[in-house]
Design an enzyme around this catalytic site. Sequence first.
Site, PDB file in Angstrom:
ATOM      1  N   GLU A 198      32.676  16.560  -7.702  1.00 29.55           N
ATOM      2  CA  GLU A 198      33.912  16.295  -6.964  1.00 29.55           C
ATOM      3  C   GLU A 198      33.654  15.519  -5.675  1.00 29.55           C
ATOM      4  O   GLU A 198      34.325  15.728  -4.659  1.00 29.55           O
ATOM      5  CB  GLU A 198      34.629  17.617  -6.657  1.00 29.55           C
ATOM      6  N   CYS A 199      32.730  14.599  -5.734  1.00 34.38           N
ATOM      7  CA  CYS A 199      32.308  13.833  -4.558  1.00 34.38           C
ATOM      8  C   CYS A 199      32.779  12.384  -4.705  1.00 34.38           C
ATOM      9  O   CYS A 199      32.922  11.882  -5.826  1.00 34.38           O
ATOM     10  CB  CYS A 199      30.775  13.891  -4.467  1.00 34.38           C
ATOM     11  N   GLY A 200      32.978  11.717  -3.599  1.00 34.82           N
ATOM     12  CA  GLY A 200      33.330  10.300  -3.649  1.00 34.82           C
ATOM     13  C   GLY A 200      32.231   9.460  -4.291  1.00 34.82           C
ATOM     14  O   GLY A 200      32.496   8.359  -4.781  1.00 34.82           O
TER      15      GLY A 200
END
Length: 181
Positions: free
Chosen positions: A55-57
């Site tokens: 769930e990271c950029g």
Amino acid sequence: MRQLFLTLCALVFASTAAMAETTAYDFTLTGIDGKPMPLAQFRGHPMLIVNTASECGYTPQYEDLEKLWLAYKDKGLVIIGVPSNDFGGQEPGTSEEIATFCKVNYGVTFPLADKTVVKGDKADPFYKWAGEKAGALGRPKWNFHKYLIGADGRFIDWFSTPTKPMGPKITAAVDKALAAK
């Protein structure tokens, strides 16, 4: 005579200690399947070990990591994704959820470890060792931090989060590591 003996003992001890240098092969991660993943099983192969998060950029880097894996695995490179929830709680899922996410969204086929602590006092022993080798600036500061390990198990280099897996900095370092094996 005693001094000569002590000097010889010191030299033998120093050379034995140098031969017994810790390498990545001395560490075992846990695989995403819950089974031990001894890094020694990859002896003779350079490894790119990357702490990851779903769930990271920077999560789209999974795509380039898979491309790098497909381009270099037959040449001997091993890529290991190491999911971590250490930065912003961006890897909250279970092992099964992480594996499914990686496969469905990015077609990941390279080995994945189980969720692992990669920073601080509770960091996995591999990450403590690699962080020591990399120095303060080379320790993970965010997801998708990368460590390159040589075919001999020795630390080669680190790459910060924004460094693209298929970019020239990493591919040149991988090419050099493969040429040295």
